[in-house]
Enzyme design. Structure first.
Site, PDB file in Angstrom:
ATOM      1  N   ASP A 215     -30.329  10.833 -42.393  1.00  0.00           N
ATOM      2  CA  ASP A 215     -29.843   9.479 -42.674  1.00  0.00           C
ATOM      3  C   ASP A 215     -29.922   9.119 -44.162  1.00  0.00           C
ATOM      4  O   ASP A 215     -29.323   8.136 -44.608  1.00  0.00           O
ATOM      5  CB  ASP A 215     -30.584   8.432 -41.844  1.00  0.00           C
ATOM      6  CG  ASP A 215     -32.093   8.519 -41.971  1.00  0.00           C
ATOM      7  OD1 ASP A 215     -32.585   8.775 -43.094  1.00  0.00           O
ATOM      8  OD2 ASP A 215     -32.802   8.336 -40.960  1.00  0.00           O
ATOM      9  N   HIS A 232     -32.541  19.487 -42.260  1.00  0.00           N
ATOM     10  CA  HIS A 232     -31.390  19.640 -41.370  1.00  0.00           C
ATOM     11  C   HIS A 232     -30.082  19.241 -42.029  1.00  0.00           C
ATOM     12  O   HIS A 232     -29.096  18.946 -41.354  1.00  0.00           O
ATOM     13  CB  HIS A 232     -31.618  18.841 -40.084  1.00  0.00           C
ATOM     14  CG  HIS A 232     -32.728  19.399 -39.247  1.00  0.00           C
ATOM     15  ND1 HIS A 232     -33.492  18.632 -38.405  1.00  0.00           N
ATOM     16  CD2 HIS A 232     -33.215  20.660 -39.137  1.00  0.00           C
ATOM     17  CE1 HIS A 232     -34.398  19.392 -37.816  1.00  0.00           C
ATOM     18  NE2 HIS A 232     -34.247  20.620 -38.240  1.00  0.00           N
ATOM     19  N   CYS A 240     -14.707  22.908 -43.465  1.00  0.00           N
ATOM     20  CA  CYS A 240     -13.997  23.302 -42.253  1.00  0.00           C
ATOM     21  C   CYS A 240     -14.834  24.293 -41.453  1.00  0.00           C
ATOM     22  O   CYS A 240     -15.478  25.179 -42.012  1.00  0.00           O
ATOM     23  CB  CYS A 240     -12.659  23.942 -42.633  1.00  0.00           C
ATOM     24  SG  CYS A 240     -11.771  24.664 -41.229  1.00  0.00           S
ATOM     25  N   CYS A 267      -6.045  24.714 -42.270  1.00  0.00           N
ATOM     26  CA  CYS A 267      -5.885  25.438 -41.004  1.00  0.00           C
ATOM     27  C   CYS A 267      -5.923  24.531 -39.775  1.00  0.00           C
ATOM     28  O   CYS A 267      -5.804  25.006 -38.647  1.00  0.00           O
ATOM     29  CB  CYS A 267      -6.942  26.529 -40.876  1.00  0.00           C
ATOM     30  SG  CYS A 267      -8.633  25.890 -40.677  1.00  0.00           S
ATOM     31  N   GLY A 304     -43.982  10.748 -37.884  1.00  0.00           N
ATOM     32  CA  GLY A 304     -42.807  10.494 -37.063  1.00  0.00           C
ATOM     33  C   GLY A 304     -42.133  11.710 -36.485  1.00  0.00           C
ATOM     34  O   GLY A 304     -40.921  11.723 -36.274  1.00  0.00           O
ATOM     35  N   SER A 306     -42.805  15.177 -33.577  1.00  0.00           N
ATOM     36  CA  SER A 306     -43.648  15.929 -32.641  1.00  0.00           C
ATOM     37  C   SER A 306     -43.574  17.422 -32.914  1.00  0.00           C
ATOM     38  O   SER A 306     -44.174  18.215 -32.190  1.00  0.00           O
ATOM     39  CB  SER A 306     -43.208  15.643 -31.195  1.00  0.00           C
ATOM     40  OG  SER A 306     -43.420  14.286 -30.870  1.00  0.00           O
TER      41      SER A 306
END
Length: 392
Positions: A215, A232, A240, A267, A304, A306
């Site tokens: 975020d 991440h 693409c 494409c 925050g 696990s």
């Protein structure tokens, strides 16, 4: 070893540790899941990241008992030398799980706060997950937002996370774009926890913030790019899926806001943001910083999360056991219950509420200030040293 003969999928395969059958993941054609359910063989190993998964518990497994087997697979996959990731000792007995109450140590917490205040802690690594953005109302990965609810109702996807599979994106890009529309449905502002990370930076003791979220609220709070690793990936760039051509970020953002798939100008294949989809490896820069975790970190703060995603769940095991870990979360991650010789202090509860308590221990105070940003007027928390009252 046998394979599912009818499946030619080679991207995400698992091996059954009971009979040796190889099958693809639930994000492909679910052959391994089907095998485990029909045969009652629940324990599997990923060929992609060497993580263990139990289909009965529906969770990853971290265990010293499995380490010799893991080492054997890693040696075959990386004959030239394995990546510098932590392993349990092959001779180590499997320790009994400790109750999370045993980690709630107020004295250790006060001692850590005292060391930070005195400048004795100089290199802090912060690991953060979706929990630090809860109070910002950012939808989590598995949060049943309006878009995700609709997608799950209208499709036969096995899990909510399947929306974040590249296979699903390539075959049904409208699913992913409908869910991302939720993320862009409003403006999100940083929380007190985000500003606490900035405080560590201002004090000159933030070594790195490893953020699982994409975020970008850490950047909005003022954390510098060089101090932040978005494990991440980020939504601010894309390409693409097929020809890998870069996509103008503005065009990709508009498509995600509208919930309409962005197709490649060359494409006509679906385009994707540069986030880590399920089954993909983490960016090289993430694993490339393993040495600083091992050699430079003198305090790790986990907030925050696990720690259920491999190989990220192994990061807290990289520093020496003598390095203290402060965990702020609603539950204690499993890795701390198992590898119980790590020096760990657990603050159970909401991240922002826990940060306020920690700030009090640091003899700081909170001041709310409003100023304009690119998101509009923002009210944020500034941490200031408490002024000592003059004696009358």
């Amino acid at each position: 070893m046998s394979t599912q003969s009818e499946c030619k999928e080679s991207k995400e395969n698992w091996v059954c540790l009971v009979c040796g059958t190889v099958g693809c993941s639930v994000y492909q054609r679910s052959h391994m899941s089907a095998h485990c359910q029909s045969q009652g063989h629940y324990l599997t190993l990923s060929f992609s990241d060497m993580s263990f998964w139990c289909y009965r518990c529906d969770s990853y497994i971290v265990s010293p008992v499995l380490e010799p087997l893991k080492r054997s697979f890693v040696a075959k996959k990386f004959p030239g030398g394995a990546p510098d990731l932590p392993f349990f000792s092959a001779e180590q007995d499997f320790p009994s799980k400790k109750d999370e109450a045993e980690f709630i140590d107020k004295e250790l917490l006060e001692a850590l706060a005292n060391k930070i205040s005195k400048g004795e802690i100089k290199r802090v690594v912060v690991i953060t997950g979706a929990g630090i953005s809860v109070n910002a109302k950012v939808p989590g990965l598995r949060t049943a937002g309006e878009g995700l609810n609709k997608v799950l109702e209208e499709t036969k996807l096995p899990y909510a996370e399947a929306v974040y599979s590249l296979t699903t994106l390539e075959e049904h890009p409208e699913y992913f774009y409908k869910v991302t529309q939720d993320l862009f449905s409003r403006k999100y502002l940083p929380t007190k926890t985000h500003y606490f990370i900035r405080l560590l930076q201002e004090k000159g003791i933030l070594l790195r913030n490893y953020a699982q979220n994409f975020d970008g609220l850490e950047l909005e709070a003022g954390v510098k790019k060089e101090n932040l690793i978005q494990v991440h990936g980020s939504l601010n760039s894309g390409r693409c899926c097929r020809c890998k051509a870069e996509v103008p970020s503005a065009e990709l953002m508009e498509a995600m806001k509208a919930g309409i798939p962005k197709l490649c100008n060359s494409c006509k294949s679906p385009c994707r943001p540069d986030i880590v989809f399920f089954g993909e490896r983490l960016p090289k820069e993430v694993l490339g910083h393993a040495d600083e975790l091992k050699n430079e970190c003198d305090l790790m703060i986990i907030m925050g999360t696990s720690l259920m995603t491999a190989p990220f769940c192994l990061f807290p095991s990289i520093p020496p056991d003598s390095v203290p870990r402060l965990v702020i979360n609603h539950s204690l991650p499993e890795v701390f219950r198992i590898k119980s010789n790590m020096k760990c202090c657990f603050m159970k509860g909401d991240c922002d509420e826990s940060i306020i308590k920690l700030v009090e221990l640091l003899k700081l105070s909170l001041i709310h200030i409003s100023e304009p940003t690119r998101l509009g007027m923002i009210s944020y928390a500034v941490f200031c040293l408490k002024k000592k009252k003059k004696k009358k």
